[in-house]
Motif scaffolding. Structure first.
Motif, PDB file in Angstrom:
ATOM      1  N   GLY A  25       0.815  -1.215   0.000  1.00 23.42           N
ATOM      2  CA  GLY A  25       0.000   0.000   0.000  1.00 23.42           C
ATOM      3  C   GLY A  25       0.845   1.260   0.000  1.00 23.42           C
ATOM      4  O   GLY A  25       1.999   1.265   0.445  1.00 23.42           O
ATOM      5  N   ASN A  26       0.248   2.339  -0.485  1.00 24.03           N
ATOM      6  CA  ASN A  26       0.978   3.613  -0.547  1.00 24.03           C
ATOM      7  C   ASN A  26       0.857   4.428   0.733  1.00 24.03           C
ATOM      8  O   ASN A  26       1.461   5.495   0.855  1.00 24.03           O
ATOM      9  N   GLY A  27       0.061   3.943   1.682  1.00 20.73           N
ATOM     10  CA  GLY A  27      -0.074   4.633   2.955  1.00 20.73           C
ATOM     11  C   GLY A  27      -1.008   5.819   2.945  1.00 20.73           C
ATOM     12  O   GLY A  27      -1.223   6.449   3.985  1.00 20.73           O
ATOM     13  N   PRO A  47      -7.180   3.167  -4.811  1.00 16.71           N
ATOM     14  CA  PRO A  47      -6.041   4.047  -4.525  1.00 16.71           C
ATOM     15  C   PRO A  47      -5.786   4.259  -3.035  1.00 16.71           C
ATOM     16  O   PRO A  47      -4.795   4.891  -2.668  1.00 16.71           O
ATOM     17  N   ASP A  48      -6.691   3.752  -2.193  1.00 13.54           N
ATOM     18  CA  ASP A  48      -6.500   3.912  -0.750  1.00 13.54           C
ATOM     19  C   ASP A  48      -5.524   2.838  -0.273  1.00 13.54           C
ATOM     20  O   ASP A  48      -5.861   1.656  -0.213  1.00 13.54           O
ATOM     21  N   GLY A  49      -4.331   3.266   0.074  1.00 15.55           N
ATOM     22  CA  GLY A  49      -3.305   2.321   0.497  1.00 15.55           C
ATOM     23  C   GLY A  49      -3.030   2.342   1.979  1.00 15.55           C
ATOM     24  O   GLY A  49      -1.976   1.855   2.426  1.00 15.55           O
ATOM     25  N   HIS A  99      -7.649   0.750   5.925  1.00 16.90           N
ATOM     26  CA  HIS A  99      -8.588   0.456   4.834  1.00 16.90           C
ATOM     27  C   HIS A  99      -8.318  -0.921   4.241  1.00 16.90           C
ATOM     28  O   HIS A  99      -9.259  -1.695   4.001  1.00 16.90           O
ATOM     29  N   LEU A 100      -7.070  -1.240   4.007  1.00 14.44           N
ATOM     30  CA  LEU A 100      -6.735  -2.526   3.395  1.00 14.44           C
ATOM     31  C   LEU A 100      -7.126  -3.693   4.296  1.00 14.44           C
ATOM     32  O   LEU A 100      -7.571  -4.739   3.808  1.00 14.44           O
TER      33      LEU A 100
END
Length: 249
Positions: free
Chosen positions: A149-151, A213-215, A219-220
């Protein structure tokens, strides 16, 4: 379903209850199969195994042989097709994001695709060890999702985040339904059912991996990994509610 069929199903699933034991004690066919059967009283002949043998031979004669590899290949192709089609429909917004870690996304995406393709094959393999090996994915997959994830937390409300969970569930409906139908031809096994469900639900995880796009870790875990795990748990009672056509392990 006859009382004998119910006894055989509970015996294969290690869920012998008192009702099944009572039936077996009074049944010449099921009695010899009852675990921890007390020795016969002196002067009383033991139940004959000829009826059990005849029933088993009749089942073998009338049941067509179907290699498990054919079913495994078909569901693997189905799950791959579902995962790729849903991915194309949803798009690759996450991959196109400037915040994306492309190397991590590619590696984890490859792992998820392997789970989609080979997970069902492992889950349907004869024996009990292979399906249980699939359960090791339960802690691994969520960890990989978080690491890739992108955080960035973009879905700030439940309304904006809930579609991800819905996608995981809806994408898994067809593969899971087909998988449960195939499992009717094998003995009831909770670990095997959960393993097959994990593979089926990974189709939605794969599609979301490229789209969402939620990293953020929260959320993940809550809207990607949790529905994936919930489907595996839900599949177990669903499988138990279905009749078993064969008690082969």
């Amino acid at each position: 379903m006859t009382d004998c069929d119910r006894f055989l199903e509970t015996l294969a699933s290690d869920r012998l209850d008192e009702a099944a034991r009572d039936h077996a004690r009074g049944c010449a066919v099921c009695g010899p199969l009852l675990p921890e059967q007390p020795p016969a009283v002196a002067g009383t002949p033991a139940p004959s195994l000829e009826a059990v043998r005849s029933r088993a031979l009749e089942a073998l004669r009338t049941t067509p042989l179907r290699p498990w590899t054919r079913d495994a290949a078909r569901i693997a192709l189905l799950q791959t097709a579902v995962a790729l089609v849903v991915t194309v429909l949803l798009g690759t917004r996450n991959w196109s994001s400037p915040m994306a870690h492309h190397m991590a996304l590619a590696v984890v995406g490859a792992v998820l695709l392997v789970v989609v393709i080979l997970g069902s094959v492992v889950a349907l393999a004869p024996g009990r060890r292979s399906p249980r090996a699939m359960l090791a994915l339960i802690p691994v997959v969520p960890l990989l999702l978080v690491l890739s994830g992108n955080g960035v937390h973009t879905a700030t409300t439940m309304r904006s985040a809930l579609p991800c969970a819905v996608t995981v569930v809806l994408t898994a409906v067809l593969p899971l339904a087909v998988g449960l139908a195939l499992l009717r031809g094998m003995a009831l096994d909770a670990a095997r059912t959960a393993a097959l469900a994990l593979s089926a639900a990974a189709t939605g995880l794969f599609a979301l991996h490229w789209k969402c796009p939620d990293g953020s870790a929260s959320h993940l875990m809550a809207y990607h990994a949790l529905p994936w795990l919930a489907l595996a748990l839900l599949a177990i009672p669903l499988r138990r509610a279905l009749p078993t056509e064969s008690h082969v392990p």
